[in-house]
Write a protein that holds these residues in place. Structure first.
Motif, PDB file in Angstrom:
ATOM      1  N   MET A   1       0.849  -1.185   0.000  1.00  0.00           N
ATOM      2  CA  MET A   1       0.000   0.000   0.000  1.00  0.00           C
ATOM      3  C   MET A   1       0.890   1.242   0.000  1.00  0.00           C
ATOM      4  O   MET A   1       1.804   1.346   0.810  1.00  0.00           O
ATOM      5  N   PRO A   2       0.642   2.188  -0.904  1.00  0.00           N
ATOM      6  CA  PRO A   2       1.473   3.398  -0.965  1.00  0.00           C
ATOM      7  C   PRO A   2       1.262   4.251   0.287  1.00  0.00           C
ATOM      8  O   PRO A   2       0.222   4.183   0.928  1.00  0.00           O
ATOM      9  N   PRO A   3       2.269   5.055   0.637  1.00  0.00           N
ATOM     10  CA  PRO A   3       2.120   5.911   1.814  1.00  0.00           C
ATOM     11  C   PRO A   3       0.996   6.922   1.608  1.00  0.00           C
ATOM     12  O   PRO A   3       0.686   7.327   0.489  1.00  0.00           O
ATOM     13  N   ALA A   4       0.386   7.306   2.721  1.00  0.00           N
ATOM     14  CA  ALA A   4      -0.707   8.282   2.677  1.00  0.00           C
ATOM     15  C   ALA A   4      -0.184   9.655   2.291  1.00  0.00           C
ATOM     16  O   ALA A   4       0.953  10.008   2.602  1.00  0.00           O
ATOM     17  N   THR A   5      -1.020  10.411   1.619  1.00  0.00           N
ATOM     18  CA  THR A   5      -0.709  11.783   1.236  1.00  0.00           C
ATOM     19  C   THR A   5      -1.741  12.698   1.869  1.00  0.00           C
ATOM     20  O   THR A   5      -2.946  12.432   1.782  1.00  0.00           O
ATOM     21  N   LYS A   6      -1.267  13.760   2.499  1.00  0.00           N
ATOM     22  CA  LYS A   6      -2.171  14.707   3.149  1.00  0.00           C
ATOM     23  C   LYS A   6      -3.025  15.430   2.110  1.00  0.00           C
ATOM     24  O   LYS A   6      -2.517  15.905   1.094  1.00  0.00           O
ATOM     25  N   LEU A   7      -4.327  15.484   2.390  1.00  0.00           N
ATOM     26  CA  LEU A   7      -5.247  16.221   1.523  1.00  0.00           C
ATOM     27  C   LEU A   7      -5.218  17.696   1.885  1.00  0.00           C
ATOM     28  O   LEU A   7      -5.104  18.061   3.060  1.00  0.00           O
ATOM     29  N   SER A   8      -5.349  18.554   0.884  1.00  0.00           N
ATOM     30  CA  SER A   8      -5.470  19.982   1.163  1.00  0.00           C
ATOM     31  C   SER A   8      -6.848  20.238   1.777  1.00  0.00           C
ATOM     32  O   SER A   8      -7.754  19.402   1.637  1.00  0.00           O
ATOM     33  N   PRO A   9      -7.047  21.371   2.442  1.00  0.00           N
ATOM     34  CA  PRO A   9      -8.378  21.682   2.968  1.00  0.00           C
ATOM     35  C   PRO A   9      -9.457  21.646   1.886  1.00  0.00           C
ATOM     36  O   PRO A   9     -10.563  21.146   2.127  1.00  0.00           O
ATOM     37  N   ALA A  10      -9.156  22.111   0.687  1.00  0.00           N
ATOM     38  CA  ALA A  10     -10.140  22.090  -0.407  1.00  0.00           C
ATOM     39  C   ALA A  10     -10.449  20.658  -0.833  1.00  0.00           C
ATOM     40  O   ALA A  10     -11.611  20.321  -1.092  1.00  0.00           O
ATOM     41  N   GLU A  11      -9.429  19.804  -0.880  1.00  0.00           N
ATOM     42  CA  GLU A  11      -9.649  18.399  -1.238  1.00  0.00           C
ATOM     43  C   GLU A  11     -10.503  17.698  -0.173  1.00  0.00           C
ATOM     44  O   GLU A  11     -11.413  16.930  -0.502  1.00  0.00           O
ATOM     45  N   ALA A  12     -10.223  17.983   1.097  1.00  0.00           N
ATOM     46  CA  ALA A  12     -11.001  17.385   2.186  1.00  0.00           C
ATOM     47  C   ALA A  12     -12.455  17.840   2.116  1.00  0.00           C
ATOM     48  O   ALA A  12     -13.376  17.026   2.281  1.00  0.00           O
ATOM     49  N   GLU A  13     -12.677  19.114   1.869  1.00  0.00           N
ATOM     50  CA  GLU A  13     -14.048  19.635   1.732  1.00  0.00           C
ATOM     51  C   GLU A  13     -14.775  18.948   0.581  1.00  0.00           C
ATOM     52  O   GLU A  13     -15.942  18.595   0.701  1.00  0.00           O
ATOM     53  N   ALA A  14     -14.090  18.770  -0.526  1.00  0.00           N
ATOM     54  CA  ALA A  14     -14.701  18.119  -1.683  1.00  0.00           C
ATOM     55  C   ALA A  14     -15.048  16.669  -1.374  1.00  0.00           C
ATOM     56  O   ALA A  14     -16.116  16.182  -1.746  1.00  0.00           O
ATOM     57  N   ARG A  15     -14.166  15.983  -0.677  1.00  0.00           N
ATOM     58  CA  ARG A  15     -14.417  14.578  -0.310  1.00  0.00           C
ATOM     59  C   ARG A  15     -15.537  14.443   0.703  1.00  0.00           C
ATOM     60  O   ARG A  15     -16.198  13.409   0.775  1.00  0.00           O
ATOM     61  N   LEU A  16     -15.754  15.481   1.496  1.00  0.00           N
ATOM     62  CA  LEU A  16     -16.802  15.445   2.525  1.00  0.00           C
ATOM     63  C   LEU A  16     -18.179  15.203   1.910  1.00  0.00           C
ATOM     64  O   LEU A  16     -19.048  14.618   2.553  1.00  0.00           O
ATOM     65  N   THR A  17     -18.361  15.598   0.670  1.00  0.00           N
ATOM     66  CA  THR A  17     -19.652  15.383   0.016  1.00  0.00           C
ATOM     67  C   THR A  17     -19.961  13.899  -0.134  1.00  0.00           C
ATOM     68  O   THR A  17     -21.123  13.523  -0.298  1.00  0.00           O
ATOM     69  N   GLU A  18     -18.941  13.048  -0.059  1.00  0.00           N
ATOM     70  CA  GLU A  18     -19.125  11.597  -0.138  1.00  0.00           C
ATOM     71  C   GLU A  18     -19.578  11.005   1.195  1.00  0.00           C
ATOM     72  O   GLU A  18     -19.964   9.840   1.244  1.00  0.00           O
ATOM     73  N   CYS A  19     -19.488  11.782   2.253  1.00  0.00           N
ATOM     74  CA  CYS A  19     -19.712  11.281   3.613  1.00  0.00           C
ATOM     75  C   CYS A  19     -20.884  12.022   4.245  1.00  0.00           C
ATOM     76  O   CYS A  19     -20.705  13.029   4.935  1.00  0.00           O
ATOM     77  N   GLU A  20     -22.069  11.522   4.016  1.00  0.00           N
ATOM     78  CA  GLU A  20     -23.297  12.209   4.401  1.00  0.00           C
ATOM     79  C   GLU A  20     -23.385  12.575   5.882  1.00  0.00           C
ATOM     80  O   GLU A  20     -23.858  13.648   6.233  1.00  0.00           O
ATOM     81  N   HIS A  21     -22.934  11.716   6.770  1.00  0.00           N
ATOM     82  CA  HIS A  21     -23.121  11.928   8.204  1.00  0.00           C
ATOM     83  C   HIS A  21     -21.880  12.468   8.906  1.00  0.00           C
ATOM     84  O   HIS A  21     -21.848  12.522  10.128  1.00  0.00           O
ATOM     85  N   TRP A  22     -20.885  12.854   8.163  1.00  0.00           N
ATOM     86  CA  TRP A  22     -19.610  13.281   8.724  1.00  0.00           C
ATOM     87  C   TRP A  22     -19.447  14.795   8.616  1.00  0.00           C
ATOM     88  O   TRP A  22     -20.047  15.431   7.774  1.00  0.00           O
ATOM     89  N   ALA A  23     -18.591  15.333   9.483  1.00  0.00           N
ATOM     90  CA  ALA A  23     -18.281  16.765   9.468  1.00  0.00           C
ATOM     91  C   ALA A  23     -16.773  16.933   9.610  1.00  0.00           C
ATOM     92  O   ALA A  23     -16.086  16.044  10.118  1.00  0.00           O
ATOM     93  N   LEU A  24     -16.284  18.071   9.175  1.00  0.00           N
ATOM     94  CA  LEU A  24     -14.889  18.424   9.409  1.00  0.00           C
ATOM     95  C   LEU A  24     -14.841  19.289  10.658  1.00  0.00           C
ATOM     96  O   LEU A  24     -15.579  20.273  10.765  1.00  0.00           O
TER      97      LEU A  24
END
Length: 102
Positions: free
Chosen positions: A1-24
């Motif tokens: 498994m490749p090492p994890a890469t930190k998401l930018s705040p904009a990338e995290a916000e965009a991914r949040l749309t995939e997670c209906e019950h989650w918040a940042l």
């Protein structure tokens, strides 16, 4: 498994749309779940623990009777990564199965 890469705040916000019950919150992905009782909540946590161990990615969480609070972050990168969103997806799948069978 490749090492994890930190998401930018904009990338995290965009991914949040995939997670209906989650918040940042404070740079972490967070969710609170309420179950019918302590046994159901603890059973849910045990199921998540098995998945988290297999993924080698472990949540920060707490349990008070029928409430489970979860925070996800990737400590190795100092923020959120794809690992957090994948684990959130698995947690949601487990939560649906517990709630539907209750």
């Amino acid at each position: 498994m490749p090492p994890a890469t930190k998401l930018s705040p904009a990338e995290a916000e965009a991914r949040l749309t995939e997670c209906e019950h989650w918040a940042l919150s404070e740079g972490k992905l967070s969710r609170t779940l309420k179950f019918g009782d302590f046994v159901q909540a603890f059973g849910f946590m045990a199921s998540v623990a098995l998945v988290a161990e297999r993924m080698n990615h472990h949540p920060e969480w707490s349990n008070a009777y029928a409430t489970v609070r979860i925070e996800l972050t990737t400590h190795d990168v100092g923020g959120l990564s794809d690992k957090d969103f994948k684990l959130a997806e698995e947690i949601d799948r487990i939560a649906r199965s517990v709630i539907l069978t209750a």
